[in-house]
Design an enzyme around this catalytic site. Structure first.
Site, PDB file in Angstrom:
ATOM      1  N   TRP A 168       0.823  -1.212   0.000  1.00 21.54           N
ATOM      2  CA  TRP A 168       0.000   0.000   0.000  1.00 21.54           C
ATOM      3  C   TRP A 168       0.857   1.261   0.000  1.00 21.54           C
ATOM      4  CZ3 TRP A 168      -5.053   1.762   0.061  1.00 21.54           C
ATOM      5  CH2 TRP A 168      -5.250   3.063   0.543  1.00 21.54           C
ATOM      6  N   ASP A 228      -0.159   9.156   0.690  1.00 25.03           N
ATOM      7  CA  ASP A 228       0.285  10.538   0.493  1.00 25.03           C
ATOM      8  C   ASP A 228       1.753  10.666   0.077  1.00 25.03           C
ATOM      9  OD1 ASP A 228      -2.112  10.559   1.828  1.00 25.03           O
ATOM     10  OD2 ASP A 228      -1.501  12.011   3.345  1.00 25.03           O
ATOM     11  N   TRP A 232      -4.265  -0.080   3.886  1.00 24.97           N
ATOM     12  CA  TRP A 232      -3.722   0.928   4.792  1.00 24.97           C
ATOM     13  C   TRP A 232      -3.453   0.309   6.157  1.00 24.97           C
ATOM     14  CZ3 TRP A 232      -4.682   3.262   9.456  1.00 24.97           C
ATOM     15  CH2 TRP A 232      -4.031   4.488   9.699  1.00 24.97           C
ATOM     16  N   ASP A 259       0.021  17.201   9.530  1.00 27.07           N
ATOM     17  CA  ASP A 259       0.597  17.441   8.206  1.00 27.07           C
ATOM     18  C   ASP A 259       1.286  18.799   8.098  1.00 27.07           C
ATOM     19  OD1 ASP A 259      -0.714  15.047   7.807  1.00 27.07           O
ATOM     20  OD2 ASP A 259      -2.362  15.925   6.688  1.00 27.07           O
ATOM     21  N   GLU A 275      -6.357  18.763   5.675  1.00 27.09           N
ATOM     22  CA  GLU A 275      -5.179  17.907   5.677  1.00 27.09           C
ATOM     23  C   GLU A 275      -4.168  18.426   4.659  1.00 27.09           C
ATOM     24  OE1 GLU A 275      -6.478  13.486   6.704  1.00 27.09           O
ATOM     25  OE2 GLU A 275      -7.149  14.044   4.701  1.00 27.09           O
TER      26      GLU A 275
END
Length: 550
Positions: A37, A40, A64, A164, A218
Site C-alpha cells: 500500500w 500521500d 492501509w 501534516d 489535511e
C-alpha cells in the site's frame, strides 16, 4: 457510429476476467513501490544530485496500516531507485503511524523532516528527524530528535485534528514558519508556528487562513507563483515587492478532494487573503477533478520550477488490491505556473522529462473533419501512450439554430450523451469493437444565461467489463477566454491510469481504469465526435511510451 449507452450484455459483464487482468494494471512509468500500500506523497526535495521522494507506505500489506515513510531517489523524476524505509513507528509519539509531513532544506543545505506522529494514545503530534549522515547523498538513515514531540495540539484543537506540517519558509525577520492543518468545529484552518531552530516553536495568534464549514484541512501546502515569468519560486527567497501571488491548498478530509485558491500573503500579519472569496479553499478550484488527493509541491532548484505530486488511489475493490499485492500510484509530477491568460487559475503540465519515454512508434495527423457520429481509429496501440490533440469547431455565436438552454454535467450519460458540439475527443484503452473504452472529451453547452461554457470529462463508465469497478464520470467546467479559438487535450495513458490535461493544463482529471479486453497490444486509440455538428481535429500527435522500470 454513435457511442452506445451500454455496449455489453449481462453475460459479458459477468464473464470471468482474463488471467492477466491484475498484472496488466501495473503501471510502466508512474511512481509506485514494487508491492503493498502507498498513499500521500511526503517531503519531495533535491539533495546532492538526487531527487528524493518519500511516501506513506505499509510495508506489510496492500491495505492501509502500519504507516511508515517509504523512500526512493532519482536523477530525472521518472526513473526511481528504491531505498530502505526512512521512518518507522518506533516511539510512543508515533506508535500508531508515521504520518504525512514535509522536508525543509535549511540555508546551509541540510534537510530536516517534520512529520505527524499518531501517538500511543491516538494524539496527533509533530515530530522532527534529521539525516544520520549529511554527506550521504542518498540520505539512507534518519534519526528522530530526542526533543520529540516538538509540537502538541494547542488549546481548542482536538487531539485528532492537528496534522501534516508544511515545508517551512523563512521570512525577512529571520524566523522560519510552518502551517499545520486543523479545524475548530466545522471550520477548516491552517495554524502558523514560528521558530529559529525547529525545536522551540511559538504559535501565532492569527490563523494563516480559515474557511467555515469546510471541516478538517489535511496536507496543507503554501507557496508563491510568479506574475512575470514561468519559473518556480523558493518560498524562502521571495523578495519584498516581488510580483507574486500565493497559493494556499488544503486536502478536504470531508470529501477527499484537493482545493486551492490564489491570493496575497501579508508578511505583517502572516495571514493569507484570497483574491476571490467565492473560490476559497474547500469550494473553489481543484488541482484535479478525478482520483487525486493529498498532493504536495516542492521547489526544484535545478530547473527552477515548482513541482506537484499527487496520490491516485484505486477504483477497484480492496479484495482486488490484496490479490494483485499493491494499491495506489503517484501521478506524473507536474509543473505549476500561473495561467497568464486568465490570471485566476494554475496551469499544470507533466514534467518535460516524461517526453524522454516517447518511443519511435508514433503517429501525427492534421486537419481531419469529424462529422456527428464518427469514430476513427488512430494508428497507435498499446496501454502506454502520450497523446496531444487540438480541435476546432464553428463559431457557436453564428449558429442558425441554438440548442436548448441547459446546464450540462459529465454524469449525464457521459460520452453517450449527444449535444450540438460534443461529446468529442478521444477513446483510449479501447477494444476494437468498443466493448471497453475510456472516453476523454469536450462538451459545449449553452447555459440559461446565454453563456456558452466548455466542459471536459473523463468517462470510465465503460472502461471495464469487470465487476465491482467504480464507473464515475469525472469532469469540470473551465474558463476559455475569447482569444482562444481551439480546444486542446494531452492524455497520458499508463495501463490503469489515464491523466488528462485540458487547455494546456487549465483543468486536469486523473482516472483509474481496469480493462479486461483492451489491455496491452489490444488497447487502441480512437478519435470520436458524438455531437450533431462537425468538428475538426486540427493536430494530433500520439507516441507509444517506453517503461521507466527494468
Amino acid at each position: 457510429m454513435l457511442l452506445p449507452m451500454s455496449s455489453t450484455t449481462k453475460e459479458e459483464r459477468l464473464a470471468k476476467v482474463p488471467d492477466n487482468f491484475f498484472s496488466s494494471q501495473r503501471t510502466a512509468f508512474h511512481f509506485q513501490p514494487w508491492k503493498n500500500w502507498m498513499n500521500d506523497p511526503n517531503g519531495p526535495m533535491f539533495y546532492k544530485g538526487y531527487y528524493h521522494f518519500f511516501y506513506q507506505y505499509n510495508p506489510d500489506a496492500a491495505v492501509w496500516g502500519n504507516i511508515t515513510w517509504g523512500h526512493s531517489v532519482s536523477t530525472d523524476l521518472i526513473h526511481w531507485y528504491p531505498l530502505n524505509i526512512a521512518l518507522v513507528p518506533d516511539h510512543w509519539y508515533d506508535a500508531e503511524g508515521v504520518w504525512s509531513g514535509s522536508v525543509t532544506v535549511l540555508l546551509d543545505g541540510k534537510p530536516v523532516i517534520l512529520y505527524t506522529g499518531s501517538s500511543n494514545e491516538s494524539v496527533q503530534l509533530q515530530n522532527m528527524a534529521v539525516p544520520e549522515d549529511f554527506s550521504d547523498p542518498f540520505l539512507r538513515n534518519w534519526v528522530k530528535v530526542p526533543q520529540n514531540p516538538v509540537l502538541v495540539p494547542p488549546p481548542g484543537i482536538g487531539k485528532k485534528d492537528f496534522r501534516d506540517p508544511t515545508t517551512a519558509w523563512l521570512e525577512s525577520d529571520g524566523l522560519w514558519r510552518i502551517a499545520v492543518g486543523a479545524k475548530e468545529g466545522t471550520t477548516g484552518l491552517a495554524l502558523v508556528y514560528r521558530t529559529t531552530d525547529f525545536l522551540d516553536w511559538t504559535l501565532q495568534s492569527k490563523f494563516l487562513h480559515s474557511v467555515a464549514g469546510t471541516g478538517m484541512w489535511e496536507c496543507v501546502d503554501f507557496y508563491p507563483v510568479s506574475l512575470t515569468g514561468l519559473n518556480g519560486l523558493d518560498t524562502s527567497k521571495v523578495q519584498v515587492n516581488q510580483l507574486v501571488k500565493y497559493i494556499l491548498k488544503a486536502s478536504m478530509d470531508d470529501d477527499k478532494h484537493d482545493y486551492y485558491t490564489i491570493g496575497t500573503y501579508s508578511t505583517d500579519s502572516q495571514t493569507f487573503i484570497p483574491d476571490d472569496p467565492t473560490k476559497d479553499v474547500g469550494f473553489g478550484l481543484r488541482y484535479d477533478y478525478g482520483k487525486y488527493y493529498a498532493s504536495k509541491t516542492f521547489y526544484d532548484p535545478v530547473k527552477e520550477r515548482r513541482i506537484l505530486w499527487g496520490w491516485a488511489n484505486e477504483s477497484d475493490s480492496e479484495q482486488d488490491d490484496i490479490i494483485k499485492g499493491w494499491a495506489s500510484v503517484q501521478s506524473i509530477p507536474r509543473t505549476l505556473v500561473l495561467d497568464s491568460h486568465t490570471g485566476s487559475n494554475l496551469l499544470q503540465w507533466p514534467i518535460e522529462e516524461l517526453e524522454l519515454l516517447r518511443g519511435d512508434n508514433s503517429v501525427v495527423k492534421q486537419n481531419m473533419s469529424l462529422n456527428g457520429g464518427d469514430v476513427v481509429k488512430v494508428g497507435v496501440s498499446g496501454a502506454q501512450l502520450d497523446i496531444e490533440v487540438t480541435f476546432t469547431y464553428p463559431d457557436v455565436h453564428k449558429l442558425d439554430v441554438l440548442p436548448e438552454h441547459k446546464e450540462y454535467d459529465c454524469s449525464q450519460g457521459g460520452a453517450a450523451q449527444r449535444g450540438l458540439f460534443g461529446p468529442f475527443g478521444l477513446l483510449v484503452l479501447a477494444a476494437d469493437n468498443l466493448v471497453e473504452q475510456t472516453a476523454v472529451y469536450f462538451y459545449l453547452s449553452l447555459r440559461p444565461n446565454g453563456k456558452w461554457v466548455t466542459t471536459v470529462c473523463s468517462d470510465q463508465s465503460r472502461s471495464s467489463l469487470a465487476k465491482g469497478i467504480d464507473t464515475t464520470v469525472y469532469g469540470t467546467v473551465f474558463d476559455k477566454p475569447p482569444t482562444e479559438n481551439s480546444l486542446s487535450l494531452r492524455v497520458i495513458v499508463d495501463h490503469s491510469v489515464v491523466e488528462t490535461f485540458a487547455q494546456g493544463g487549465r483543468a486536469c482529471i486523473t482516472s483509474r481504469v481496469y480493462p479486461t479486453v483492451a489491455i496491452d497490444r489490444n488497447a487502441h486509440l480512437f478519435l470520436f465526435n458524438n455531437g450533431t455538428k462537425p468538428v475538426t481535429m486540427q493536430t494530433l500527435g500520439a507516441w507509444e511510451m517506453s517503461s521507466a522500470y527494468a
